[in-house]
Design a protein around this motif. Sequence first.
Motif, PDB file in Angstrom:
ATOM      1  N   ARG A 104       1.189  -1.197   0.292  1.00 27.47           N
ATOM      2  CA  ARG A 104       0.354  -0.213   0.322  1.00 27.47           C
ATOM      3  C   ARG A 104       1.314   1.612   0.129  1.00 27.47           C
ATOM      4  O   ARG A 104       1.116   2.218  -0.508  1.00 27.47           O
ATOM      5  N   TRP A 105       2.335   0.871   0.959  1.00 29.90           N
ATOM      6  CA  TRP A 105       2.891   2.011   0.375  1.00 29.90           C
ATOM      7  C   TRP A 105       3.374   2.480  -0.513  1.00 29.90           C
ATOM      8  O   TRP A 105       4.087   3.872  -1.138  1.00 29.90           O
ATOM      9  N   VAL A 106       3.551   1.867  -1.523  1.00 28.31           N
ATOM     10  CA  VAL A 106       4.733   1.867  -2.406  1.00 28.31           C
ATOM     11  C   VAL A 106       3.517   2.779  -3.600  1.00 28.31           C
ATOM     12  O   VAL A 106       3.458   3.161  -4.489  1.00 28.31           O
ATOM     13  N   ARG A 160     -12.181  -0.228   0.094  1.00 31.71           N
ATOM     14  CA  ARG A 160     -13.372   0.110   0.499  1.00 31.71           C
ATOM     15  C   ARG A 160     -12.681   0.655   1.366  1.00 31.71           C
ATOM     16  O   ARG A 160     -14.048   1.629   2.151  1.00 31.71           O
ATOM     17  N   THR A 161     -11.368   1.164   2.005  1.00 30.98           N
ATOM     18  CA  THR A 161     -11.210   2.231   3.399  1.00 30.98           C
ATOM     19  C   THR A 161     -11.687   3.210   2.613  1.00 30.98           C
ATOM     20  O   THR A 161     -11.695   3.945   1.433  1.00 30.98           O
ATOM     21  N   SER A 162     -12.184   4.316   3.023  1.00 34.78           N
ATOM     22  CA  SER A 162     -12.504   5.535   2.642  1.00 34.78           C
ATOM     23  C   SER A 162     -11.060   6.520   2.330  1.00 34.78           C
ATOM     24  O   SER A 162     -11.094   7.122   1.796  1.00 34.78           O
ATOM     25  N   HIS A 163      -9.776   6.306   3.212  1.00 35.36           N
ATOM     26  CA  HIS A 163      -8.829   6.922   2.860  1.00 35.36           C
ATOM     27  C   HIS A 163      -8.289   7.036   1.190  1.00 35.36           C
ATOM     28  O   HIS A 163      -7.650   7.750   0.765  1.00 35.36           O
ATOM     29  N   GLU A 164      -8.277   5.605   0.791  1.00 37.96           N
ATOM     30  CA  GLU A 164      -7.635   5.448  -0.032  1.00 37.96           C
ATOM     31  C   GLU A 164      -8.989   5.558  -1.003  1.00 37.96           C
ATOM     32  O   GLU A 164      -8.387   5.791  -2.157  1.00 37.96           O
ATOM     33  N   ARG A 165     -10.019   6.108  -1.321  1.00 37.78           N
ATOM     34  CA  ARG A 165     -10.744   6.179  -1.688  1.00 37.78           C
ATOM     35  C   ARG A 165     -10.554   7.608  -2.043  1.00 37.78           C
ATOM     36  O   ARG A 165     -11.238   8.314  -3.202  1.00 37.78           O
TER      37      ARG A 165
END
Length: 404
Positions: A104-106, A160-165
């Motif tokens: 994810r950090w990549v 699904r996570t709000s911060h990624e969206r």
Amino acid sequence: MASIASDQTAANPSTDGAPGGESVPAPARWRDHKRYAWLLALIVPLLPFSSWMMVELTGLGVFWFYGPVLIFGIFPLLDILGGLDPSNPPDSVIKWLEEDRYYRWVIYLYLPLQYAGLVFACWMFSHGGLSTVESIGLALTVAMVSGIAINTAHELGHKRTSHERWLSRVALAQSGYGHFFIEHNRGHHVRVATPEDPASARLGESFYAFWPRTVLGSMRSAWGLERMRLQRTGRGPWTIRNDILNAWAMSVVLFGGLAIVFGPVVLPYLLIQAVVGFSLLEVVNYLEHYGLLRGRREDGRYERTRPEHSWNSNNVVSNVLLYHLQRHSDHHANPVRRYQALRHVDEAPQLPTGYAGMIVTAILPPVWRRIMDHRVLEHYEGDLTRANISPRALARYGGAEAAR
């Protein structure tokens, strides 16, 4: 890189927590050999700095065009040299692999580098003493960053996570293509490989005919989808809760802020990089489902999307550059699956090379038709009634008997 294997005896010590606090232990006998290769994708957001460095070292302004040369010239060659990687992670490690936060950090790192490069480019447009031609070259290099940032947004926007969206929308602001977040998830994934999908190219349709159809059609589709969503809550479309208006507002604020800080001289170059950037997305859309069609069931509805409705590629260099986007069949089957866990599917039709090379052929219609049209025909065993064919191309491929 041509013989990357999935199963190795070396252990990978990385672990992470699963949703709900449930522990997901690392597999004892498997190692992801592309684990650190994914960091190479960060070469792309660094392109404005790379161009500047090469100009400084050589004194040659032509290196401001380094971005498109890398994407359309060097990467296709590296795809050929790098070979194929059809290997898949074992089913037993998929859950662990998706929960390893390193991957994810990549992805997350792309965004600060993306915007650092944009700010640097704006400074060069206004204070760098560039000629008009050199500024256009830098704008095209920045466009490679904003275009591939849409792919980064694609990866984040399916989660699904709000911060990624939310980060997905941030990535889209530079290209002004914030409506992609709506249309791709709620439109394209529903209508893919059908004539109703503006992002699915038809057999015989050139990229230059596809471009206006998909750009305008996707925008209209996104607006209609968002209007219907708001109607269900008793609201009209002209509201702050309209996600398309919010996304476009981010672009307006971004471009306006850069114009205030660096002067209005940056605006033409921001427009160039945005249009070329989202066109890079659309040429990828063009090749992903070209000519492919989902059949209809007895009740008249389209059949479920299957692997044979997407063109795939296992060229390892483009797969690293685009976070496994080329494993597109598995993505349509498992939209929330993270890029590192996407799998090669044997049943999917395969492109002759990676996306980087196919983009070059797509912008040359005679070359594209020579390479791809016979592959579509072979895929459907010569039965054009099974293909998604452009009405204008019916005569070329057999006339009225090809019509559905």
